[in-house]
Scaffold this motif. Structure first.
Motif, PDB file in Angstrom:
ATOM      1  N   PHE A  49      -9.074   3.722 -11.425  1.00 46.14           N
ATOM      2  CA  PHE A  49      -9.377   2.415 -10.834  1.00 46.14           C
ATOM      3  C   PHE A  49      -9.059   2.414  -9.350  1.00 46.14           C
ATOM      4  CE2 PHE A  49      -7.036  -1.689  -9.896  1.00 46.14           C
ATOM      5  CZ  PHE A  49      -8.155  -2.392  -9.483  1.00 46.14           C
ATOM      6  N   TYR A  50      -7.939   2.987  -8.957  1.00 49.91           N
ATOM      7  CA  TYR A  50      -7.584   3.090  -7.545  1.00 49.91           C
ATOM      8  C   TYR A  50      -8.642   3.883  -6.776  1.00 49.91           C
ATOM      9  CZ  TYR A  50      -2.801   1.302  -8.274  1.00 49.91           C
ATOM     10  OH  TYR A  50      -1.713   0.515  -8.549  1.00 49.91           O
ATOM     11  N   ASN A  51      -9.053   5.008  -7.334  1.00 47.47           N
ATOM     12  CA  ASN A  51     -10.023   5.881  -6.671  1.00 47.47           C
ATOM     13  C   ASN A  51     -11.377   5.188  -6.516  1.00 47.47           C
ATOM     14  OD1 ASN A  51     -10.808   8.484  -5.561  1.00 47.47           O
ATOM     15  ND2 ASN A  51     -12.034   8.730  -7.427  1.00 47.47           N
ATOM     16  N   GLU A  52     -11.814   4.515  -7.588  1.00 45.41           N
ATOM     17  CA  GLU A  52     -13.113   3.827  -7.531  1.00 45.41           C
ATOM     18  C   GLU A  52     -13.080   2.677  -6.533  1.00 45.41           C
ATOM     19  OE1 GLU A  52     -13.716   2.687 -11.549  1.00 45.41           O
ATOM     20  OE2 GLU A  52     -14.562   4.634 -12.160  1.00 45.41           O
ATOM     21  N   THR A  53     -11.973   1.959  -6.482  1.00 41.36           N
ATOM     22  CA  THR A  53     -11.840   0.861  -5.525  1.00 41.36           C
ATOM     23  C   THR A  53     -11.854   1.383  -4.102  1.00 41.36           C
ATOM     24  OG1 THR A  53     -10.508  -0.385  -7.120  1.00 41.36           O
ATOM     25  CG2 THR A  53     -10.410  -1.089  -4.842  1.00 41.36           C
ATOM     26  N   TRP A  54     -11.153   2.464  -3.861  1.00 38.12           N
ATOM     27  CA  TRP A  54     -11.103   3.085  -2.533  1.00 38.12           C
ATOM     28  C   TRP A  54     -12.496   3.554  -2.100  1.00 38.12           C
ATOM     29  CZ3 TRP A  54      -6.526   3.842   0.370  1.00 38.12           C
ATOM     30  CH2 TRP A  54      -6.675   4.591   1.526  1.00 38.12           C
ATOM     31  N   GLU A  55     -13.211   4.194  -3.038  1.00 37.89           N
ATOM     32  CA  GLU A  55     -14.551   4.709  -2.726  1.00 37.89           C
ATOM     33  C   GLU A  55     -15.524   3.571  -2.449  1.00 37.89           C
ATOM     34  OE1 GLU A  55     -17.711   8.016  -4.522  1.00 37.89           O
ATOM     35  OE2 GLU A  55     -15.953   7.396  -5.679  1.00 37.89           O
ATOM     36  N   ARG A  56     -15.416   2.481  -3.170  1.00 39.36           N
ATOM     37  CA  ARG A  56     -16.300   1.339  -2.957  1.00 39.36           C
ATOM     38  C   ARG A  56     -16.043   0.686  -1.599  1.00 39.36           C
ATOM     39  NH1 ARG A  56     -15.246  -0.805  -7.318  1.00 39.36           N
ATOM     40  NH2 ARG A  56     -13.642  -2.316  -6.684  1.00 39.36           N
ATOM     41  N   SER A  65      -3.201  13.341  -2.306  1.00 38.12           N
ATOM     42  CA  SER A  65      -1.869  12.953  -1.836  1.00 38.12           C
ATOM     43  C   SER A  65      -1.745  11.438  -1.675  1.00 38.12           C
ATOM     44  CB  SER A  65      -1.555  13.643  -0.502  1.00 38.12           C
ATOM     45  OG  SER A  65      -2.504  13.267   0.490  1.00 38.12           O
ATOM     46  N   THR A  66      -2.796  10.799  -1.167  1.00 34.82           N
ATOM     47  CA  THR A  66      -2.778   9.340  -1.020  1.00 34.82           C
ATOM     48  C   THR A  66      -2.759   8.659  -2.382  1.00 34.82           C
ATOM     49  OG1 THR A  66      -4.020   9.514   1.063  1.00 34.82           O
ATOM     50  CG2 THR A  66      -3.960   7.355  -0.012  1.00 34.82           C
ATOM     51  N   LEU A  67      -3.532   9.212  -3.328  1.00 34.59           N
ATOM     52  CA  LEU A  67      -3.553   8.645  -4.677  1.00 34.59           C
ATOM     53  C   LEU A  67      -2.175   8.752  -5.338  1.00 34.59           C
ATOM     54  CD1 LEU A  67      -5.205   7.384  -6.955  1.00 34.59           C
ATOM     55  CD2 LEU A  67      -5.803   9.701  -7.708  1.00 34.59           C
ATOM     56  N   THR A  68      -1.537   9.903  -5.147  1.00 35.57           N
ATOM     57  CA  THR A  68      -0.187  10.083  -5.695  1.00 35.57           C
ATOM     58  C   THR A  68       0.800   9.101  -5.072  1.00 35.57           C
ATOM     59  OG1 THR A  68      -0.623  12.432  -6.076  1.00 35.57           O
ATOM     60  CG2 THR A  68       1.683  11.732  -6.048  1.00 35.57           C
ATOM     61  N   LEU A  69       0.657   8.883  -3.764  1.00 35.45           N
ATOM     62  CA  LEU A  69       1.532   7.934  -3.075  1.00 35.45           C
ATOM     63  C   LEU A  69       1.324   6.518  -3.604  1.00 35.45           C
ATOM     64  CD1 LEU A  69       3.547   7.237  -0.825  1.00 35.45           C
ATOM     65  CD2 LEU A  69       1.593   7.048   0.753  1.00 35.45           C
ATOM     66  N   LEU A  70       0.056   6.118  -3.776  1.00 30.82           N
ATOM     67  CA  LEU A  70      -0.233   4.786  -4.300  1.00 30.82           C
ATOM     68  C   LEU A  70       0.362   4.602  -5.696  1.00 30.82           C
ATOM     69  CD1 LEU A  70      -3.953   4.201  -3.206  1.00 30.82           C
ATOM     70  CD2 LEU A  70      -1.944   2.924  -2.435  1.00 30.82           C
ATOM     71  N   TRP A  71       0.225   5.641  -6.520  1.00 31.19           N
ATOM     72  CA  TRP A  71       0.757   5.554  -7.872  1.00 31.19           C
ATOM     73  C   TRP A  71       2.287   5.504  -7.864  1.00 31.19           C
ATOM     74  CZ3 TRP A  71       0.000   3.867 -12.364  1.00 31.19           C
ATOM     75  CH2 TRP A  71       0.757   4.295 -13.455  1.00 31.19           C
ATOM     76  N   SER A  72       2.916   6.290  -7.010  1.00 29.26           N
ATOM     77  CA  SER A  72       4.375   6.279  -6.909  1.00 29.26           C
ATOM     78  C   SER A  72       4.878   4.921  -6.462  1.00 29.26           C
ATOM     79  CB  SER A  72       4.852   7.360  -5.932  1.00 29.26           C
ATOM     80  OG  SER A  72       4.478   8.641  -6.379  1.00 29.26           O
ATOM     81  N   ILE A  73       4.166   4.318  -5.519  1.00 26.74           N
ATOM     82  CA  ILE A  73       4.541   2.979  -5.057  1.00 26.74           C
ATOM     83  C   ILE A  73       4.410   1.970  -6.198  1.00 26.74           C
ATOM     84  CG2 ILE A  73       3.837   1.075  -3.551  1.00 26.74           C
ATOM     85  CD1 ILE A  73       3.066   3.172  -1.455  1.00 26.74           C
ATOM     86  N   THR A  74       3.337   2.085  -6.966  1.00 27.21           N
ATOM     87  CA  THR A  74       3.107   1.170  -8.087  1.00 27.21           C
ATOM     88  C   THR A  74       4.257   1.217  -9.084  1.00 27.21           C
ATOM     89  OG1 THR A  74       0.716   1.488  -7.880  1.00 27.21           O
ATOM     90  CG2 THR A  74       1.512   0.524  -9.937  1.00 27.21           C
TER      91      THR A  74
END
Length: 491
Positions: A49-56, A65-74
């Motif tokens: 969901f994060y990836n699809e939102t970012w791509e849209r 690395s950014t996806l991992t950071l977003l997930w770690s923050i979550t």
């Protein structure tokens, strides 16, 4: 009829006391445990969901690395919200009271549930992250307000057992989050928002039931000075008509304190008479979080398939906490804490040859029980703020640092936690007195020598109000009758 049929006999658990503890825990500590585990099962779907939102939004996929950071923050930002909740809980419980704070806290829970459950529909991962922060605030408030409420409505003979309700419901919450995350239930790509929407159910149940139960009688007497409401609260929770002894016991504490002005955190830290009580709470709470249990959960989630539910250790924990609640008033807090950390060291040694499902502590919710027992009424909110702050900072530290510890030490990473357990057990052997069935004054006396406060000074501090003449006591406590209710005020 009396609650205690014979001296030393087991007290009766009134229906109101049971309902208050179960309802309070279901809408508070249950949600804390639930939100610890609920993000594990849908992790892959949330990242997608994060990836699809970012791509849209930006026209390209998010890098790993950014996806991992977003997930770690979550995941970790829940603890930051908890820290905020622990910091703001003192003025809230002072203004609203213990029970009303639990009710008010549901505003955070419902708001967080709506944000997180609607994030997929709105196409905003920021809503999910913000919801986790707000849910953390709810947890930070509830983990201080609930033990405070339970410790003040229960007779001292069952105070420890009732305090275990918090720990039991944390485990039930973790277990429920794992079960609902099964692919057969909500662990599917189209259903994961329901995992967060389910948070509303315990909140609504608490909002419906808790208003029919009384506020803490000690709060009503010592902070609101309303004797008639406090008497009715005692009658409801204790299940008997004659509560004059309990009222007088609390009023005696009020006379000792001479005023009920709440102590700030800074004032509590500067008070020599409770210095070692504060140190003991800080060390016990830190060891409770840093003992490695949360790290084992993280390791299991990292090492196992998504659709495997790691229910065994938490089921064992839940059964253990039920057992602990039954024996805590017989064995006491001290042996359970020391023995718990000692057994953790043994279990860590078995990590090299057995599955981590064997790992669980005996300390349970005892750190929260001790926080309620060590301090008098005016100091208790500040003490719970300190305990909550240490709890959440330690929780955040484990979540942030454990992946690096595990990556560097591999199998030997648990030696770090074994050392923490050993240090905690050693400290408790030399410092912690037994507190079961003890009044605040008796517990304070046990710490007097270590705090370098003479017993004579302790007696003066605690009983100076008793030495006053009746005229002086009358000047301290003025009574007025308003619409048939007697209200106590301190001049």
């Amino acid at each position: 009829s009396q609650v205690y049929p014979q001296v030393g006999g087991p007290p009766n658990w009134s229906g109101s006391l049971i309902v208050a503890s179960l309802t309070g825990a279901f809408g508070s500590s249950f949600l804390y445990g639930y939100n610890l585990s609920v993000v594990n099962a849908p992790a892959a779907f949330i990242k997608k969901f994060y990836n699809e939102t970012w791509e849209r939004r930006y026209g390209f996929s998010v890098d790993e690395s950014t996806l991992t950071l977003l997930w770690s923050i979550t995941v970790s930002i829940f603890a930051i919200g908890g820290l905020v909740g622990a910091i703001i809980v003192t003025p809230i419980v002072k203004f609203f009271g213990r029970k009303c704070t639990l009710l008010f806290n549901n505003v955070f829970a419902v708001t967080a549930a709506l944000l997180m459950s609607l994030s997929l529909l709105a196409g905003s991962f920021e809503m999910l992250i913000l919801g986790r922060v707000i849910m953390g605030v709810d947890a930070g408030i509830s983990l201080s307000a609930l033990p405070m409420y339970l410790s003040e409505i229960s007779p001292k003979e069952i105070r420890g057992s009732l305090g275990q309700v918090t720990a039991i419901f944390i485990c039930i919450g973790v277990f429920t989050g794992q079960v609902l995350g099964l692919p057969e239930i909500f662990g599917q790509e189209s259903r994961w928002p329901y995992l967060f929407g389910a948070i509303i159910v315990p909140s609504l149940i608490q909002v419906v039931i808790l208003p029919f139960l009384p506020e803490s009688p000690r709060y009503l007497l010592l902070e609101k000075h309303n004797t008639s409401k406090a008497e009715r609260a005692f009658q409801t929770f204790l299940g008997k008509e004659d509560v004059s002894h309990e009222v007088e016991e609390v009023l005696a504490e009020s006379r000792v304190q001479r005023n009920t002005k709440l102590v700030s955190v800074l004032q509590l830290l500067r008070t020599r008479a409770v210095r070692w009580q504060v140190i003991t709470v800080v060390i016990t709470m830190a060891c409770y979080q840093l003992c490695g249990l949360n790290a084992v959960s993280v390791l299991q989630a990292m090492a196992s398939p998504r659709d495997k539910v790691h229910a065994v250790p938490f089921k064992n924990k839940m059964l253990l906490f039920v057992f602990q609640g039954l024996v805590i008033e017989r064995l006491g807090r001290r042996p359970l804490l020391i023995g718990g950390f000692g057994l953790m060291i043994v279990f860590f040694a078995r990590q090299f040859t057995t599955d981590t499902d064997l790992l669980f502590p005996l300390s349970g919710g005892i750190p929260f029980v001790l926080t309620g027992e060590f301090f008098q009424q005016s100091q208790r909110p500040a003490a719970f703020m300190i305990a909550g702050t240490v709890n959440w900072l330690s929780n955040f530290a484990v979540g942030l640092l454990f992946p690096f510890i595990q990556g560097g030490l591999q199998t030997y990473c648990f030696l770090v936690f074994a050392a923490i357990c050993f240090a905690g057990a050693t400290y408790l052997v030399f410092v912690l007195p037994e507190t079961k069935n003890k009044t605040f004054h008796e517990i304070s006396q046990a710490f007097a020598k270590r705090n370098k406060v003479s017993l004579e000074m302790q007696e003066m501090n605690h009983y100076s109000g008793e030495r006053k003449s009746s005229t002086e006591q009358e000047s301290n406590f003025t009574s007025s009758v308003d619409n048939g209710e007697t209200k106590k005020g301190i001049v």
